[in-house]
Scaffold this active site. Structure first.
Site, short mmCIF file in Angstrom:
data_model
loop_
_atom_site.label_atom_id
_atom_site.label_comp_id
_atom_site.label_asym_id
_atom_site.label_seq_id
_atom_site.Cartn_x
_atom_site.Cartn_y
_atom_site.Cartn_z
N ARG A 172 46.24 47.19 -13.19
CA ARG A 172 45.95 45.76 -13.35
C ARG A 172 44.43 45.40 -12.93
O ARG A 172 43.88 44.58 -13.39
CB ARG A 172 47.10 45.11 -12.40
CG ARG A 172 48.48 45.07 -12.89
CD ARG A 172 49.40 44.31 -11.87
NE ARG A 172 48.82 42.81 -11.96
CZ ARG A 172 49.37 41.99 -10.92
NH1 ARG A 172 50.26 42.35 -9.96
NH2 ARG A 172 49.02 40.61 -11.19
N CYS A 193 45.00 39.78 -3.81
CA CYS A 193 45.85 40.52 -4.89
C CYS A 193 45.92 39.68 -6.20
O CYS A 193 45.26 38.85 -6.27
CB CYS A 193 47.13 40.97 -4.17
SG CYS A 193 47.83 39.61 -3.26
#
Length: 278
Positions: free
Chosen positions: A186, A242
């Site tokens: 990611r 995050c």
């Protein structure tokens, strides 16, 4: 000054629960959750949980409703959260809160960080989480505990968080480390299952939150926690993010164990940052 306990074992918790007179100031909180199925966590809790545990929901209790900007899981309204914490018997500065999940601290660490952000240091994570409790053979129950009367007075630490403007202003400073806590693929933009745009904030380095624990959900040894952050010890400031300020708290927990006190949370995370790129 006595060091605050950050992590407890299933045996330690069971001994306290089994002998309430030993330490009556323990409140256990079940934080199980699944992003793809928000009802799942409470359903699991309703079916079976650590005896006496209360349930706090990531999206209903530990986050505010999302808007166009600000990320998928904005920090909760502090007064509403304080009311909820009081209703499960937490007394500011006194109660030891033990949080657990079944996702390698992903959601329990959010509660751990939130309590400390609001000035309550007496909070620990259950090592091994729900799986560890079950694997060690400790009893479970389905009884929902009655509300209690606590007293939680929030005392936020505003310098523990940064917003997008602060990230933009500081991310290129040589004395600042911007750390992305998501999976490596990611971070690299190879996969994005949740947010509309793949990638990472320019200048960020990557340390996936799963490195803090092993596959069974137990914390890695202290030496490993220290090793994870050895390259950033000299930074004046570490900004951790995050997707939406949840699993970043696992890395913040690890940094606390390693003795790093310069880390701050960017709660909006990639979901906030990329919302300005659409």
């Amino acid at each position: 000054m006595k060091k605050i306990q950050c992590v407890v074992s299933p045996q330690w918790l069971w001994e306290r629960l089994h002998d309430p007179q030993h330490d009556p100031q323990v409140v256990v909180v079940d934080c199980r959750f699944q992003l793809a199925n928000p009802q799942w966590g409470y359903q699991q809790y309703f079916a079976s949980h650590v005896p006496g545990a209360y349930y706090l929901d990531l999206e209903k209790d530990l986050s505010a409703p999302p808007n166009k900007h600000g990320g998928r899981h904005p920090l909760p309204d502090r007064d509403l959260l304080a009311q909820k914490l009081a209703s499960i018997g937490i007394v500011s500065g006194e109660t030891l809160v033990v949080a657990y999940d079944d996702s390698r601290f992903a959601f329990a660490a959010r509660l751990w960080w939130l309590l400390r952000y609001l000035g309550h240091d007496r909070v620990a994570l259950l090592d091994g989480g729900w799986q560890g409790w079950i694997a060690d053979g400790y009893p479970v129950c389905d009884a929902i505990p009655a509300p209690k009367s606590g007293n939680f007075a929030p005392n936020p630490q505003p310098d523990w968080i940064v917003d997008i403007e602060t990230v933009r202003a500081r991310k290129d400073s040589p004395s600042v480390v911007l750390l992305d806590s998501r999976d490596g693929d990611r971070y690299r933009g190879e996969r994005e299952p949740i947010d509309p745009i793949a990638g990472h904030i320019p200048g960020a380095v990557n340390s996936p939150w799963q490195l803090v624990s092993n596959e069974r959900g137990n914390l890695q040894p202290l030496s490993r926690q220290q090793q994870l952050w050895a390259d950033y010890q000299q930074a004046d400031e570490i900004i951790v993010y995050c997707g939406s300020g949840v699993t970043a708290c696992v890395n913040l927990f690890s940094m606390e164990l390693a003795g790093i006190r310069t880390a701050k949370l960017y709660p909006g995370g990639w979901s906030d940052w990329c919302s300005y790129l659409i």
